[in-house]
Design an enzyme around this catalytic site. Sequence first.
Site, PDB file in Angstrom:
ATOM      1  N   LYS A  60      29.658  28.532   2.831  1.00 31.64           N
ATOM      2  CA  LYS A  60      30.245  28.058   4.099  1.00 31.64           C
ATOM      3  C   LYS A  60      29.101  27.681   5.033  1.00 31.64           C
ATOM      4  O   LYS A  60      28.795  28.393   5.983  1.00 31.64           O
ATOM      5  CB  LYS A  60      31.144  29.129   4.699  1.00 31.64           C
ATOM      6  N   GLU A 112      40.138  20.145  -2.197  1.00 36.13           N
ATOM      7  CA  GLU A 112      40.769  21.206  -1.396  1.00 36.13           C
ATOM      8  C   GLU A 112      41.165  20.639  -0.041  1.00 36.13           C
ATOM      9  O   GLU A 112      40.976  19.452   0.224  1.00 36.13           O
ATOM     10  CB  GLU A 112      39.797  22.383  -1.236  1.00 36.13           C
TER      11      GLU A 112
HETATM   12  N1  PMP Z   1      37.959  25.921   1.689  1.00 37.66           N
HETATM   13  C1  PMP Z   1      37.338  25.764   2.875  1.00 37.66           C
HETATM   14  C2  PMP Z   1      36.586  24.500   3.134  1.00 37.66           C
HETATM   15  C3  PMP Z   1      37.410  26.779   3.841  1.00 37.66           C
HETATM   16  O1  PMP Z   1      36.775  26.631   5.013  1.00 37.66           O
HETATM   17  C4  PMP Z   1      38.165  27.946   3.556  1.00 37.66           C
HETATM   18  C5  PMP Z   1      38.360  29.020   4.586  1.00 37.66           C
HETATM   19  N2  PMP Z   1      37.279  29.585   5.064  1.00 37.66           N
HETATM   20  C6  PMP Z   1      38.770  28.088   2.302  1.00 37.66           C
HETATM   21  C7  PMP Z   1      38.656  27.049   1.402  1.00 37.66           C
HETATM   22  C8  PMP Z   1      39.510  29.345   1.923  1.00 37.66           C
HETATM   23  O2  PMP Z   1      38.605  30.396   1.621  1.00 37.66           O
HETATM   24  P1  PMP Z   1      38.964  31.935   1.844  1.00 37.66           P
HETATM   25  O3  PMP Z   1      40.236  32.188   1.100  1.00 37.66           O
HETATM   26  O4  PMP Z   1      37.812  32.682   1.267  1.00 37.66           O
HETATM   27  O5  PMP Z   1      39.129  32.142   3.305  1.00 37.66           O
END
Ligand code: PMP
Length: 258
Positions: A101, A135
């Site tokens: 991230k 996504e």
């Molecule tokens: N993809 C992106 C680009 C995101 O920012 C997030 C949320 N933080 C997710 C997927 C989902 O990840 P998580 O389930 O670990 O929050």
Amino acid sequence: TEHFERWKRNCGILRIQVPATAAELTEITSELCRRNGFRSDVYVRPLAYKSSARIGIAPDENDSFSITALPFGQYFGGRGIKAGVTSWRRVDDNAIPGRAKICGAYVNSVLAGDEARRNGHDEAIFLTDDGHVAEGASCNLFMVRDGKLITPPVTDNILEGITRASVMELAAYELGLEVVQRSIDRSELYVCDEVFFTGTAVEVVPVIQIDHRPVGTGKVGSITNSFSALYHDATHGRLTRYEHWMTPVGQAVLAQAV
Ligand code: PMP
């Protein structure tokens, strides 16, 4: 704790070493919540960074971090949402790795989300450079087709979501559903039965329209409904099998005014 484990692992991509263990970070977060005396859901945002006060783009050797916690409601307002495939492509692993991230990479999500909302959608769907579904701008994507749960593989430039992993566990143990990780074509989204997004902030959110076409019947599907309910119950302590997903924060200790 799983979030901090992922965080520390992915910080290695940017050669940042967070100076605390995942267990210590979890305890700091609990303390933060206790001191704030929250009485609602809360979003916790840890941020790791290079901390030297000098000009230049070379990563230095000083690492630091902050953790912020804020009261938080429902990201999409608790209803079936509309999504649109964005004209912006998902950042490639060889440009800025989406599995970490990395703050700068979120400009990619901001561009996509803004375009989607201006086009009348609630959320964007990213394609990879080679045209496969990656996504959402802020969440992972699942599709139901012929009774199977299908989600893009981690090699399609996605964030390796913790909610994604939780949903896959629920699929196997609670619903006995086969989960397939494979590349998804854009047009499969137009002919599948159900689509939903997952994420810590969005939880499990049904997608009822994509590119102005109804998903399945155009109503929230039964498999999506099951996941929403199971995930909500598991993360609110109502399913003992998933108690290990949670960390009790303990009693609020409001900071004394000085
Ligand atoms: N993809 C992106 C680009 C995101 O920012 C997030 C949320 N933080 C997710 C997927 C989902 O990840 P998580 O389930 O670990 O929050």
